[in-house]
Write a protein that holds these residues in place. Structure first.
Motif, PDB file in Angstrom:
ATOM      1  N   TRP A  18      68.857 -14.806  -8.941  1.00 46.46           N
ATOM      2  CA  TRP A  18      67.698 -14.324  -8.180  1.00 46.46           C
ATOM      3  C   TRP A  18      67.227 -15.451  -7.262  1.00 46.46           C
ATOM      4  O   TRP A  18      66.903 -16.550  -7.728  1.00 46.46           O
ATOM      5  CB  TRP A  18      66.543 -13.910  -9.099  1.00 46.46           C
ATOM      6  CG  TRP A  18      66.768 -12.590  -9.775  1.00 46.46           C
ATOM      7  CD1 TRP A  18      67.443 -12.353 -10.919  1.00 46.46           C
ATOM      8  CD2 TRP A  18      66.309 -11.317  -9.313  1.00 46.46           C
ATOM      9  NE1 TRP A  18      67.453 -11.006 -11.209  1.00 46.46           N
ATOM     10  CE2 TRP A  18      66.761 -10.340 -10.246  1.00 46.46           C
ATOM     11  CE3 TRP A  18      65.557 -10.891  -8.223  1.00 46.46           C
ATOM     12  CZ2 TRP A  18      66.488  -8.998 -10.096  1.00 46.46           C
ATOM     13  CZ3 TRP A  18      65.280  -9.542  -8.081  1.00 46.46           C
ATOM     14  CH2 TRP A  18      65.744  -8.610  -8.999  1.00 46.46           C
TER      15      TRP A  18
ATOM     16  N   SER B 290      47.743  -4.155  -5.531  1.00 47.84           N
ATOM     17  CA  SER B 290      48.831  -3.183  -5.615  1.00 47.84           C
ATOM     18  C   SER B 290      48.341  -1.791  -5.225  1.00 47.84           C
ATOM     19  O   SER B 290      47.134  -1.528  -5.184  1.00 47.84           O
ATOM     20  CB  SER B 290      49.409  -3.144  -7.030  1.00 47.84           C
ATOM     21  OG  SER B 290      48.466  -2.578  -7.929  1.00 47.84           O
TER      22      SER B 290
ATOM     23  N   GLU C 108      61.264  -8.073  -4.896  1.00 51.97           N
ATOM     24  CA  GLU C 108      60.167  -8.024  -5.847  1.00 51.97           C
ATOM     25  C   GLU C 108      59.226  -9.192  -5.592  1.00 51.97           C
ATOM     26  O   GLU C 108      59.609 -10.199  -4.973  1.00 51.97           O
ATOM     27  CB  GLU C 108      60.691  -8.058  -7.281  1.00 51.97           C
ATOM     28  CG  GLU C 108      61.562  -6.851  -7.621  1.00 51.97           C
ATOM     29  CD  GLU C 108      61.982  -6.822  -9.081  1.00 51.97           C
ATOM     30  OE1 GLU C 108      61.456  -7.658  -9.859  1.00 51.97           O
ATOM     31  OE2 GLU C 108      62.814  -5.976  -9.438  1.00 51.97           O
TER      32      GLU C 108
ATOM     33  N   GLU D 276      56.245 -11.644  -7.634  1.00 60.02           N
ATOM     34  CA  GLU D 276      55.615 -12.057  -8.887  1.00 60.02           C
ATOM     35  C   GLU D 276      54.161 -12.401  -8.596  1.00 60.02           C
ATOM     36  O   GLU D 276      53.869 -13.237  -7.718  1.00 60.02           O
ATOM     37  CB  GLU D 276      56.348 -13.259  -9.484  1.00 60.02           C
ATOM     38  CG  GLU D 276      55.783 -13.687 -10.826  1.00 60.02           C
ATOM     39  CD  GLU D 276      56.523 -14.876 -11.420  1.00 60.02           C
ATOM     40  OE1 GLU D 276      56.072 -15.391 -12.444  1.00 60.02           O
ATOM     41  OE2 GLU D 276      57.530 -15.293 -10.818  1.00 60.02           O
TER      42      GLU D 276
ATOM     43  N   THR E 198      55.475  -8.652 -12.357  1.00 60.10           N
ATOM     44  CA  THR E 198      56.480  -8.553 -11.289  1.00 60.10           C
ATOM     45  C   THR E 198      56.597  -7.092 -10.888  1.00 60.10           C
ATOM     46  O   THR E 198      56.799  -6.225 -11.735  1.00 60.10           O
ATOM     47  CB  THR E 198      57.835  -9.077 -11.772  1.00 60.10           C
ATOM     48  OG1 THR E 198      57.682 -10.435 -12.200  1.00 60.10           O
ATOM     49  CG2 THR E 198      58.857  -9.055 -10.636  1.00 60.10           C
ATOM     50  N   MET E 199      56.489  -6.844  -9.589  1.00 59.40           N
ATOM     51  CA  MET E 199      56.550  -5.469  -9.093  1.00 59.40           C
ATOM     52  C   MET E 199      57.317  -5.454  -7.767  1.00 59.40           C
ATOM     53  O   MET E 199      57.602  -6.507  -7.173  1.00 59.40           O
ATOM     54  CB  MET E 199      55.141  -4.904  -8.893  1.00 59.40           C
ATOM     55  CG  MET E 199      54.329  -5.629  -7.843  1.00 59.40           C
ATOM     56  SD  MET E 199      52.661  -4.962  -7.702  1.00 59.40           S
ATOM     57  CE  MET E 199      51.987  -5.963  -6.393  1.00 59.40           C
ATOM     58  N   LEU E 200      57.638  -4.269  -7.316  1.00 59.28           N
ATOM     59  CA  LEU E 200      58.348  -4.123  -6.050  1.00 59.28           C
ATOM     60  C   LEU E 200      57.437  -4.529  -4.891  1.00 59.28           C
ATOM     61  O   LEU E 200      56.234  -4.302  -4.917  1.00 59.28           O
ATOM     62  CB  LEU E 200      58.809  -2.672  -5.847  1.00 59.28           C
ATOM     63  CG  LEU E 200      59.839  -2.150  -6.854  1.00 59.28           C
ATOM     64  CD1 LEU E 200      60.119  -0.675  -6.573  1.00 59.28           C
ATOM     65  CD2 LEU E 200      61.137  -2.942  -6.780  1.00 59.28           C
TER      66      LEU E 200
ATOM     67  N   LYS F  84      55.094  -2.052  -3.335  1.00 60.88           N
ATOM     68  CA  LYS F  84      53.853  -1.668  -3.994  1.00 60.88           C
ATOM     69  C   LYS F  84      52.653  -2.482  -3.514  1.00 60.88           C
ATOM     70  O   LYS F  84      51.541  -2.279  -3.979  1.00 60.88           O
ATOM     71  CB  LYS F  84      54.004  -1.832  -5.514  1.00 60.88           C
ATOM     72  CG  LYS F  84      55.071  -0.933  -6.138  1.00 60.88           C
ATOM     73  CD  LYS F  84      54.721   0.532  -5.993  1.00 60.88           C
ATOM     74  CE  LYS F  84      55.736   1.425  -6.681  1.00 60.88           C
ATOM     75  NZ  LYS F  84      55.416   2.855  -6.532  1.00 60.88           N
TER      76      LYS F  84
END
Length: 1724
Positions: free
Chosen positions: A517, A538, A568, A570, A586-588, A591
């Motif tokens: 990553w 978000s 993504e 963080e 951690t999200m896309l 979002k």
């Protein structure tokens, strides 16, 4: 006259003899001529009949062009005519030219559409076939003789099926012409024919025949000479004269002329020119651009690799509208061009279905940065929102051309099936194309495939991917991998910035997705930048997340900034009512709420934080607090405890604040006491707060930790928004109490007698904890109770009495291993060879008792008496019983002569070195098993085969009656049973008989037929454990025939065969027997037709035993196969030798024109010359090394042929067609010779020649004779005299011609001696050039009072030309008011109101004319200065010249206007230098400005050449403007040719920055072409013209050359505009005319200097490669737009004056006139 010769020919000029007359079809038209090449004196007519073919009925159900899916079908009808032209030009070796002419100019006739090609043309028979409706190419008969008829041959397969085989059904041409118009004229000339054939079909004619009850399907084909348009009588078709005049010199052609065009078609063709030309470019995309299409990145537009197909469209309208000309190869916005050039990768595949093959391509159009790159249809009304949307993927092409109404949506392997790895929009970024041949049927109108999609979607269709020409299976997997790669590598949606490194993520469930990553510090997304540390919120998550960006994550390995489709982020969570559970999340990236601001997020976080739990308050109600790190004895009570939860406001809370409509969540306190085990208590809130009861169970020793944790009642969560809820921690220690008892510790049991042991005593407190021992003395008492010992222990002291304890012990007497015992009665032990042996073993202790101990292992090994081990060791475990049964491995010993053999068997214990090993003797006896084999033959008793023996045997023979025997280990014969026979295997056959094997008989062996084939044979028993093998070597049998071996099977006539012929005697299997001897050569002979036997020799070779034959040569006869027959005694050998023609020696004429040969000058010879190459015997030779050339003698005769020299073809023939014979002057006319010359190995061979006579052409115009009144004068604006024009032929005689073909040109300038236009009658007085409007004042300075200075007045005609050079007179000068106003007039010097000046020779020069000092006149008024001629005796009075001027005398005080004006200028200059600040105001400056502005407006309204395209982007930031607006060109001819040269760039918008260019590109959806200055190459300083080197001329240049860009004038931003046009024009040169341009280029390149492109003022272009001529290198007479002309110089002078006045308008003059004079003097 019976003596006069004649010939009978068909309309195709085929001479009839008896045989051809018999073969002639009925109703054929014949001509009776004096000779075959006789030119017809008049046009002849041929009656034909054409009737509909039966296909009209069987295929009548197919709809026609109206099924075009809502589009105008006219382009598809034109495509039908282009299809026919492509088929007609398919066999052209040079350029294939197809031209569509739209003639909508009413001055040349009514509207017409013409389709013209340079194809093979049509004979009258083929033209007749064309007229038959639905007569497809499979049924046509294209010749008049049945014996010459050929069937349809399908073209060979070619890539993309570009075979031009698209004129197919015999229906499209007729449907197309009658859809476009109501009448068609077919004009065609086939190759090799002197005649042109014409056929007219007309709807009106059909109706007339029907009314008159005539046969409708009858027509007339007109056969005429090329260029003869005398039969055209209709004035509506007068354009045909020019079309027919173009026929001269064309070898073959076809023209389809459609007239009576429907009005709606004319409107569509005019108004939608770009639309239908784009559709045609789409239909024939791959024909005009090649198999890879219009890929602009792989080849330039002028690449030599492009197909040799030109499809040009011309639309001519009534002047002054310019003709529109376009080559559809230049169209760059057809859909296929857009698909190809916006695609980033492609996937090629092939589909095979029922014998048909389809080539396919899928292209990927990635998402780049901020938008989709899938192209939009330029004709679409509404822009698409998502790439392809729901449109089908594939467009379909049939034989290389588009079938527009058939589109295939997709296939099973390229359909989105909700794959989570690939989003659906990836599938919407696909475009594709399918290529098929005629194995897939289309409708007659070529709009629709009939069964393509249905056949391709059948289960039997095989799809394979094509990679570098190789097929790859598994197309579904291959396609998904390719699409996945395109999506990951090509789609660019988010830019990741600030690369930090690569990490492994443990929070990802799938192990393979945990690494690598890439981490980044920021991103650029949709024009916004997000970076680490920035607050984000978000969207569409549960719950909504608030926090700071930690980093951005992108799967994969990277080294820097990169674009990607997503990733993504963080986020470090902040304490929030809505956030629970984690510190980071951690999200896309998708979002992230892009509408949220930092201020709003921080405000929300701060508002939540004040209401959240902050600390815990702890109280001890019973006043027994435990301090930190307290130490207490076991059992001390703990508590009770009271707790309160406080927020930051120190308010006690028990529930969280409410969120939205949901109630707040309850809080509880959890108490945990942690040591070896967790004790947990939970307190609910009550009116006394949170309360924990007393704890009495703290009895375990050690360090304790008591924690009080705030939790949510639901879920027991202690973390809120990444932060822990408040907690309290207390550390303390519990120690042991006082000693109260003791216990006995564990004792090891059972015990061995004589071994000491310990009895542990442990002191305990009241809670069973080890306590400090008190002062005590233990007492031990023992007694024996079999089988146990019992002991009792007492501990007592004076202070403490502890309890007693009893201990019971068990004793064990077992011994250790001491010896091995193997009981066996027989010695030695006997066993059969191959059997195992069984022994009993026991382990004894010292006393002889069987003992059992751990790891008690006994090992057995078999050995020879004095050697190593024979078998592997065998072991047995005796740990449990001390004894066991041991079985050895099978004993396999090689017995010598069948005698028994003795062995030793050793027993030992590997783990007990002190135990002595035991030996036993073993005797091995022979067994009865099979151990050997023997082979023998019944036929030959002495034949016994040994193992691995080599046996010689006759080739092809049979080894029979072979038997076998088996023996055991003692040498005894083993009887063969069925079981034993089943184990016998042989390797030479699989077919064996069990009955024979039981009898001992083996299968027969077939010996190989070739001596070199040695074979290995084997017989085995029980899987080859017993076997015997041998090899059979074949040897030749008896001689059976004679064999001849040729080194080469071909030889040229007259040459010796290369190599040696080998003769051998061979057996029946062709094996050489070596039976020939040295004496056999006397008995050998050879026979063959044409063989030179004298050169043949026979030699015997001792080494090989063969006979060698040499010297084989053929001296006569015809080429072809020859049989050589060799004879030896009764043996005969025959071989075939292919005899080819001999060395080329001569040329023969096979076909030539009839003699005597007479040719018109500048004409060709219709009959081609066919030359055949022959050897010295006259046999045709195909040797293509021979080059045949054609020359003439004497060389003054110029011959034009398609080729002047060429190698012979594969048949040894060469054809020459003489297109034009031309002699330069009349003196060379007469007799000439055409000489054919052949060269072989640079040497001439015998060649023929042809005599001919060249005569002048009476129909060829060579000059014009023009007669007119040479004494006539040409006054300006007058009329020309009558010109009498005569066309003179080559014979020197006048000839008739079409007057419309003659043109007369008129231009300005030219050499001296030409007729000059002279001035007309004098009508007025006027200046050489218009002076500026004078401004005079009430002033003492003469400069301020000057009306005119150095002005010359001339007597002129009405066109402004000076005239009247012989006229003298007076000019009266006066001043008058404007518009009859009554106000005081200014006076001239001398206080006069008028003055007279003398005019001599029609000219008057005025040095200066002024008004008097302190002249009267109204301040700020305008007057007219009148110059009136007087004293002239002319029929028409001369008009006076009037000049407007402005007068001022109203200045403050007595200051003159000129003084103030000069002062203003000086003030202006000083103000610029910032050295003087004076504020002046002029009250009458406004009036002066108004007068100048009016004059400026008058100049602006004067007619002037302008660039007419509107530029909506000019004036925007960093926009320079459209190219056509950036420059002016003074000269009209230069403006026209330069504008045409860069015509495609005239509407390009120039910007200063790439960002501005990208902004315009995006706002226009890519339709506006742009070019930024910051990406433009800035060249060096301007180079001189090529003929100038180091400041010196290399030669004197003709034609006044100049760099084209030097003729441009830039109204603003000179440097930037100069860079633009240096990039666009480069070093392009402008010169006077074409001859000067070619001469200049020739002189430049002869000095080894490259020459740039040259433009001429006449509109021609010579490219930098030297190419000129043709439509592409000739500027049209009128252009739609061109560079504008500059304003006159007076315009710029007025602009400067107005600018000065405007700048000074705000200055204030605060001094009186006297002070004004002082200021002026001071400043001066």
């Amino acid at each position: 006259d019976q003596q006069e010769p004649f010939v009978l020919v068909t309309t195709d000029r085929t001479v009839l003899d008896f045989d051809k007359f018999e073969d002639l079809q009925d109703e054929s038209t014949l001509h009776l001529l004096q000779n075959e090449d006789q030119a017809p004196s008049v046009a002849t007519k041929e009656c034909i009949k054409f009737t509909p073919h039966y296909d009209t009925v069987v295929k009548s159900g197919m709809y026609e062009y109206y099924a075009s899916q809502g589009q105008n079908p006219l382009p598809y009808t034109l495509a039908e005519l282009i299809d026919n032209a492509l088929s007609a030009t398919a066999k052209n070796t040079g350029m294939r030219t197809i031209e569509l002419r739209m003639l909508f100019d009413e001055t040349i006739g009514k509207p017409a559409v013409i389709v013209l090609d340079n194809g093979c043309g049509m004979t009258s028979e083929q033209l007749k076939n064309w007229a038959v409706f639905r007569l497809s190419k499979f049924n046509r008969k294209n010749v008049k003789f049945a014996s010459e008829q050929e069937g349809y041959v399908r073209p060979d397969p070619v890539p993309r099926s570009l075979n031009s085989d698209i004129s197919y059904f015999g229906v499209g041409g007729k449907q197309a012409v009658f859809y476009v118009g109501h009448s068609v004229r077919m004009i065609s000339k086939p190759a090799g024919s002197p005649n042109v054939h014409e056929l007219i079909l007309s709807e009106e004619e059909f109706k007339r025949k029907e009314r008159n009850k005539e046969e409708v399907y009858n027509g007339i084909i007109t056969n005429r000479m090329p260029g003869n348009s005398s039969h055209v009588k209709n004035d509506d078709e007068r354009f045909l004269h020019a079309l027919i005049a173009e026929e001269s010199g064309k070898a073959s052609f076809t023209a389809v002329v459609i007239t009576d065009i429907q009005p709606n078609h004319v409107t569509f063709l005019k108004d939608d020119f770009e639309v239908w030309t784009r559709q045609l470019a789409h239909i024939y995309h791959y024909y005009i651009h090649g198999v890879n299409g219009n890929d602009l990145s792989s080849h330039p537009a002028n690449s030599n690799d492009l197909p040799k197909i030109d499809i040009q469209i011309t639309l001519r309208e009534k002047p002054p509208r310019c003709p529109r000309v376009i080559n559809i190869r230049e169209v760059e916005d057809d859909m296929q061009s857009l698909y190809i050039n916006t695609a980033a990768d492609r996937f090629e595949f092939m589909a095979e279905q029922d014998g048909g093959t389809v080539e396919g391509i899928i292209r990927y159009h990635p998402f780049l940065y901020y938008k989709e790159t899938y192209p939009e249809d330029p004709s679409a009304v509404q822009a698409q929102s998502q790439a392809r949307e729901r449109k089908p993927i594939f467009e379909c092409f049939w034989n290389g051309r588009l079938i527009p109404n058939t589109k295939v949506s997709d296939f099973y392997w390229c359909t989105w099936n909700k794959d989570p790895k690939l989003p659906e929009e990836c599938y919407r970024r696909l475009s594709g194309v399918l290529f098929t041949d005629d194995r897939f049927k289309v409708s007659n109108n070529k709009l629709t495939f009939m069964d393509l999609e249905q056949r391709l979607k059948q289960k039997e269709t095989l799809f394979t991917r094509i990679v570098k020409g190789q097929k790859q299976r598994g197309i579904e997997k291959e396609f998904k991998q390719w699409l996945q790669s395109c999506h990951e590598k090509l789609d660019k949606q988010i830019q990741f910035l600030g690369y930090k490194g690569t990490i492994t993520r443990t929070d990802v469930a799938k192990k393979k997705m945990q690494q690598p990553w890439g981490t980044f510090s920021s991103i650029q997304w949709d024009g916004k930048k997000y970076k680490a540390g920035q607050f984000v919120k978000s969207v569409k998550t549960q719950p909504i997340v608030y926090g700071k960006v930690v980093q951005f994550l992108l799967f994969g390995s990277y080294k820097g900034d990169v674009f990607a489709t997503g990733g993504e982020v963080e986020v470090a969570l902040v304490l929030s009512i809505k956030s629970i559970n984690k510190c980071t999340k951690t999200m896309l990236i998708s979002k992230i709420d892009q509408t949220a601001t930092d201020k709003a997020i921080k405000k929300h976080i701060d508002s939540d934080a004040t209401r959240l739990p902050d600390i815990l308050k702890v109280d001890w109600p019973e006043s027994n607090p435990w301090p930190q790190n307290a130490v207490r004895p076991a059992g001390t009570p703990f508590g009770p405890i009271k707790i309160e939860i406080l927020n930051k406001k120190e308010d006690s809370i028990a529930i969280l604040p409410s969120v939205g409509h949901r109630p707040g969540r309850k809080l509880v306190i959890e108490q945990k006491v942690i040591q070896h085990e967790l004790k947990s208590f939970t307190a609910q809130h009550s009116k006394w707060g949170f309360w924990f009861k007393k704890i009495d169970c703290l009895t375990d020793l050690g360090k304790y930790t008591m924690t009080l944790n705030t939790m949510l009642s639901e879920g027991n969560l202690t973390v809120l928004g990444g932060r822990s809820l408040p907690s309290y921690t207390l550390n303390f220690t519990i120690k042991e109490g006082d000693a109260e008892r003791f216990v006995i510790g564990p004792v090891s049991s059972p015990l061995v007698v004589g071994v000491p042991f310990n009895i542990p005593l442990m002191i305990k407190d009241g809670y069973d904890h080890p306590a400090k021992p008190p002062d005590l003395t233990p007492v031990l008492q023992c007694r024996l109770v079999r089988p146990l010992y019992s002991s009792k222990i007492y501990c007592s002291s004076s202070q403490t009495n502890l309890l007693a304890a009893e201990l019971k012990l068990r004793l064990c007497f077992s011994g250790k291993p001491h010896s091995l015992h193997v009981p066996r009665k027989d010695n030695p032990v006997t066993a059969m060879n191959g059997d195992p042996v069984k022994f009993n073993v026991e382990v004894h202790d010292e006393a002889g008792n069987i003992t059992a101990n751990p790891k008690q292992i006994v090992r057995c090994q078999v050995k020879t008496l004095f050697g190593p081990c024979w078998t592997d060791a065998v072991t047995i475990m005796c740990s449990s019983t001390g004894a066991g049964h041991l079985v050895t491995n099978p004993i396999n010993v090689k017995l010598i002569k069948g005698e028994p053999q003795k062995l030793n068997v050793q027993f030992d214990m590997p783990n007990q070195k002190n135990v002595v090993s035991v030996m036993r003797e073993l005797e091995v006896l022979p067994s009865t098993r099979v151990s050997s084999m023997e082979l023998c033959s019944r036929d030959d008793g002495n034949l016994k085969l040994k193992n691995k023996e080599r046996i010689e045997w006759p080739a092809g023979g049979m080894l029979e009656n072979l038997f076998y025997k088996l023996y055991d280990e003692a040498g005894r014969v083993v009887p063969i049973t069925a079981e034993i026979a089943s184990k016998i295997k042989v390797n030479w056959t699989a077919k064996v008989y069990a009955e024979d094997l039981i009898r001992g008989k083996l299968p027969d062996i077939q010996v190989p037929t070739q001596v070199k084939e040695e074979r290995f044979y084997q017989v085995s028993y029980q899987d080859q454990s017993v076997s015997i093998s041998f090899t059979i070597v074949p040897h030749p049998d008896e001689p059976a025939q004679l064999k001849a071996t040729l080194p080469e099977n071909s030889v040229n006539l007259g040459e010796t065969l290369d190599g040696n012929i080998i003769l051998d005697l061979v057996d029946q299997y062709d094996n050489v027997t070596k039976a020939l001897t040295s004496t056999c050569v006397k008995h050998l002979s050879v026979e063959a037709e044409g063989l030179d036997k004298s050169a043949v020799t026979f030699m015997w070779q001792e080494s090989s035993g063969s006979v060698v034959v040499t010297g084989v040569r053929f001296q006569s006869g015809t080429p072809g196969p020859k049989e050589l027959c060799f004879t030896y005694k009764s043996y005969v050998a025959r071989v075939i030798v292919e005899v080819s023609p001999g060395v080329p020696a001569q040329l023969k004429l096979l076909n030539e024109p009839e003699k005597p040969l007479q040719v018109l000058n500048d004409h060709g010879i219709a009959t081609p010359f066919l030359v055949q190459l022959c050897d010295e015997w006259g046999n045709p030779s195909p040797d293509q090394r021979v080059v045949v050339g054609l020359r003439c003698s004497p060389p003054t005769l110029k011959v034009k042929t398609s080729v002047t020299s060429q190698p012979v073809n594969s048949e040894g023939k060469a054809s020459f067609t003489v297109n034009i014979l031309l002699f330069p002057c009349c003196s060379t006319r007469g007799y000439y010779q055409l000489i054919f010359q052949g060269l072989f190995n640079k040497k001439c061979i015998s060649s023929p020649s042809v005599n001919l006579t060249v005569i002048p052409d009476p129909n060829k115009p060579v000059s014009l004779s023009v007669e007119y009144d040479t004494s006539a004068k040409f006054p300006a604006g007058g009329k020309f005299p009558v010109f009498s024009v005569t066309v003179v032929s080559e014979e020197g005689r006048p000839m008739t011609f079409n007057p419309s073909a003659a043109t007369m040109l008129l231009w300005k300038g030219g050499p001296a001696g030409r007729d000059k236009v002279k001035a007309n009658q004098p009508v007025k007085l006027g200046p050489d050039s218009q002076p500026p409007t004078p401004v005079v004042s009430y002033s003492e300075s003469i400069a301020g009072r000057t009306l005119v200075e150095n002005m010359t007045l001339n007597i002129m005609d009405s066109y402004g030309n000076p005239t009247g050079g012989n006229l003298d007179g007076k000019v009266n000068v006066s001043i008058k008011n404007l518009s009859g106003e009554n106000k005081p007039l200014p006076l001239f010097e001398g206080k006069t109101s008028s003055c007279q000046l003398s005019l001599k020779g029609g000219k008057l020069h005025i040095p200066r004319l002024t008004v008097m000092e302190k002249s009267p006149g109204e301040d700020g008024s305008s007057y007219t200065l009148v110059f009136k001629p007087e004293g002239f005796t002319l029929s028409t009075p001369l008009e006076p010249y009037e000049l407007l001027f402005h007068f001022y005398n109203g200045m403050t005080g007595k200051a003159s206007f000129s003084t103030v004006w000069a002062g203003l200028k000086l003030l202006h200059e000083y103000e610029k230098k910032k050295c003087l600040h004076v504020f002046i105001r002029i009250p009458d400056v406004d009036k002066l400005l108004q007068g100048m502005t009016a004059e400026l407006d008058r100049i602006l309204k004067m007619p002037r050449r302008v660039f007419s395209v509107n530029d909506p982007h000019r004036g925007q930031q960093d926009v320079l403007g459209m190219v056509g607006h950036l420059a002016f060109v003074q000269d009209d001819t230069a403006a026209r040719v330069i504008s045409w040269h860069i015509y495609g760039d005239m509407d390009c918008v120039i910007t200063r920055t790439t960002e501005a260019a990208k902004r315009i590109y995006d706002s226009t959806n890519g339709r506006q072409q742009v070019m930024p200055l910051d990406t433009m190459f800035k060249g060096s300083v301007d180079r001189p013209l090529p003929h100038i080197r180091n400041g010196r001329k290399l030669f004197e240049p003709p034609g006044n050359p100049v760099h084209a860009r030097q003729l441009l004038m830039f109204p603003q931003d000179h440097d930037s505009c100069n860079n633009v046009f240096r990039s666009l024009l480069g070093e392009t040169i402008l010169i006077d005319d074409l001859d000067s341009g070619n001469s200049y280029r020739k002189a430049v390149v002869q000095n080894n200097i490259p020459c740039p492109t040259i433009l001429t003022r006449q509109g021609e272009r010579i490219s930098s490669r030297g190419k000129f001529g043709g439509a592409n290198n000739k500027a049209p007479a009128m252009l739609r737009y061109m560079f504008g002309a500059p304003y006159p110089q007076q315009y710029y002078t007025l602009q400067d004056q107005i600018g000065d006045l405007s700048h000074s308008h705000d200055l204030q003059l605060v001094v009186v006139a006297l002070l004004g004079q002082i200021v002026f003097k001071c400043l001066s």
